[in-house]
Design a protein around this motif. Structure first.
Motif, short mmCIF file in Angstrom:
data_model
loop_
_atom_site.label_atom_id
_atom_site.label_comp_id
_atom_site.label_asym_id
_atom_site.label_seq_id
_atom_site.Cartn_x
_atom_site.Cartn_y
_atom_site.Cartn_z
N ALA A 78 10.07 32.63 3.56
CA ALA A 78 9.87 31.48 2.68
C ALA A 78 8.69 31.71 1.73
N GLN A 79 7.60 32.19 2.26
CA GLN A 79 6.42 32.44 1.42
C GLN A 79 6.73 33.44 0.32
N ASN A 80 7.48 34.49 0.64
CA ASN A 80 7.82 35.50 -0.35
C ASN A 80 8.78 34.94 -1.40
N PHE A 81 9.71 34.10 -0.97
CA PHE A 81 10.65 33.53 -1.93
C PHE A 81 9.94 32.62 -2.93
N PHE A 82 9.13 31.70 -2.43
CA PHE A 82 8.50 30.73 -3.33
C PHE A 82 7.44 31.37 -4.22
N ALA A 83 7.02 32.59 -3.88
CA ALA A 83 6.08 33.32 -4.73
C ALA A 83 6.77 33.98 -5.92
N LEU A 84 8.10 34.01 -5.94
CA LEU A 84 8.82 34.58 -7.07
C LEU A 84 8.60 33.74 -8.32
N SER A 85 8.86 34.33 -9.47
CA SER A 85 8.70 33.59 -10.72
C SER A 85 9.71 32.45 -10.78
N TRP A 150 21.82 33.79 -2.54
CA TRP A 150 20.66 34.54 -2.04
C TRP A 150 19.96 35.26 -3.17
N PRO A 151 18.66 35.42 -3.09
CA PRO A 151 17.96 36.28 -4.06
C PRO A 151 18.35 37.73 -3.85
N ASP A 152 18.22 38.50 -4.88
CA ASP A 152 18.55 39.93 -4.82
C ASP A 152 17.77 40.60 -3.69
N ASP A 153 18.48 41.36 -2.86
CA ASP A 153 17.82 42.01 -1.72
C ASP A 153 16.78 43.04 -2.17
N MET A 154 16.92 43.52 -3.40
CA MET A 154 15.91 44.45 -3.92
C MET A 154 14.59 43.72 -4.17
N LEU A 155 14.68 42.44 -4.51
CA LEU A 155 13.47 41.65 -4.73
C LEU A 155 12.82 41.23 -3.42
N PRO A 157 13.58 42.22 0.27
CA PRO A 157 14.30 42.92 1.34
C PRO A 157 14.18 42.16 2.67
N GLY A 158 15.32 41.97 3.31
CA GLY A 158 15.33 41.32 4.62
C GLY A 158 15.30 39.82 4.59
N PHE A 159 15.20 39.21 3.41
CA PHE A 159 15.08 37.76 3.32
C PHE A 159 16.25 37.06 4.01
N ARG A 160 17.46 37.44 3.66
CA ARG A 160 18.65 36.78 4.20
C ARG A 160 18.69 36.87 5.72
#
Length: 340
Positions: A78-85, A150-155, A157-160
């Motif tokens: 979650a922290q990594n996702f919400f840190a995206l632009s 889902w966000p791109d796994d390259m952005l 990795p492992g999020f999903r």
């Protein structure tokens, strides 16, 4: 009901509000022993759940069995996702979805219509097999069925996989609780088994930025509301934000307890139990000065289950209050009011 009392030894209140008091704290219930072969141990836990459900509508659970590593993985995701632009997150905007999946921007919801918007960001997902990617059909989950976004796994990795690991652990916990709810309602332990074979469970990752400036109750993390489904909530342990409204009109803080989750019954249970179990108004405001994260799982029954008053919650003197609707149609209507 048989006689004056149920098998737990205390009468269901059947709407006699004069016998109910208010509450100043939220009870803590240890689930260890819920699988005990000793009926008395399981019955004791059911009694605690029953009392909390009638009088508060919220309770903490410990001994829930979800590993800390699973929780930590979902939090990091979650922290990594919400840190995206913002531009990348908006590619997954929930308003582009027909099944209420994806990203909600800051102030993108207004849970309390009297407010100016909810000061949080969210990411919503539903059931999906983490290995095959298989999702539920419309026969299973109705309008909530279909693919997650889902966000791109390259952005990320492992999020999903991290998010789905926690999702399925929370769903299993929800299914684990239902026999205890059945006992608490003077019903056979397996009463709900055929109603939660394919539960329409929606999970949210939530980010609450630190809120500063003049205190204005029209703009807070999430406005006062009741939930539509039975909810299992993980909340960040070092931030006090969640508040629950008691019957005296006082806001009670749901202070985070390490290792615990928060259970909130919601309106489905209130309809099912003819308001014997409480659906309690609550809100959240993050004035801690640091970012806050939470992860609620909204546990719905199978889509086609009718929400009709349970046999232990009606009588000649206390007839059913609500029109019967299916669980899926009820949740869909609540989601449409929130996002559309």
């Amino acid at each position: 009901m048989s006689g004056d009392k149920d098998v737990l030894g205390t009468p269901l209140l059947l709407g006699d509000k004069e016998t109910e008091g208010t509450f100043d704290e939220i009870p803590v219930i240890d689930l260890r022993g819920a699988n005990s072969d000793d009926p008395a141990v399981k019955r004791d836990i059911a009694v605690q759940i029953r009392d909390a459900s009638i009088n508060v509508g919220f309770f903490y659970i410990t001994g829930h069995g979800i590993p800390q590593s699973t929780i930590s993985g979902a939090l990091t995701a979650a922290q990594n996702f919400f840190a995206l632009s913002e531009s990348i997150k908006l590619e997954l905007d929930i308003h582009k979805s027909k099944n209420f999946k994806g990203y909600t921007a800051l102030l993108g919801e207004n849970t309390n219509p009297e407010n100016r918007g909810d000061l949080h960001e969210g990411f919503d997902l539903g059931w999906e097999d983490p290995g095959s990617g298989t999702v539920r059909s419309s026969e299973d989950d109705g309008s909530m069925a279909g693919e997650n976004v889902w966000p791109d796994d390259m952005l990320l990795p492992g999020f999903r996989l991290e998010v789905l690991e926690y999702y399925h652990a929370a769903v299993r916990l929800g299914q684990y609780l239902f026999p205890l709810f059945a006992l608490a309602l003077d019903l056979p332990e397996d009463f709900f088994a055929d109603k939660i074979t394919k539960p329409a469970a929606i999970m949210r990752l939530l980010y609450y930025p630190p809120q500063t400036g003049i205190v204005d109750d029209r703009t807070i993390g999430i406005g006062s509301h009741t939930e539509y489904c039975f909810t299992i909530l993980w909340q960040q342990g070092d931030i006090n934000a969640l508040q629950v409204l008691n019957t005296a009109g006082k806001w009670i803080s749901a202070v985070p307890i390490p290792g615990s989750l928060v259970v909130n019954l919601g309106d489905q249970f209130a309809r099912w139990t003819n308001d014997v179990f409480r659906s309690t108004v609550h809100r959240a405001t993050n004035r801690s000065g640091i970012a806050r994260y939470s992860i609620p799982l909204f546990f719905g029954t199978d889509y086609n289950v009718p929400l009709e008053a349970l046999p232990s919650c009606v009588s000649d003197d206390f007839p059913a209050k609500y029109e019967v609707v299916t669980a899926g149609d009820y949740v869909k209507a609540r989601l449409e009011a929130t996002y559309l």
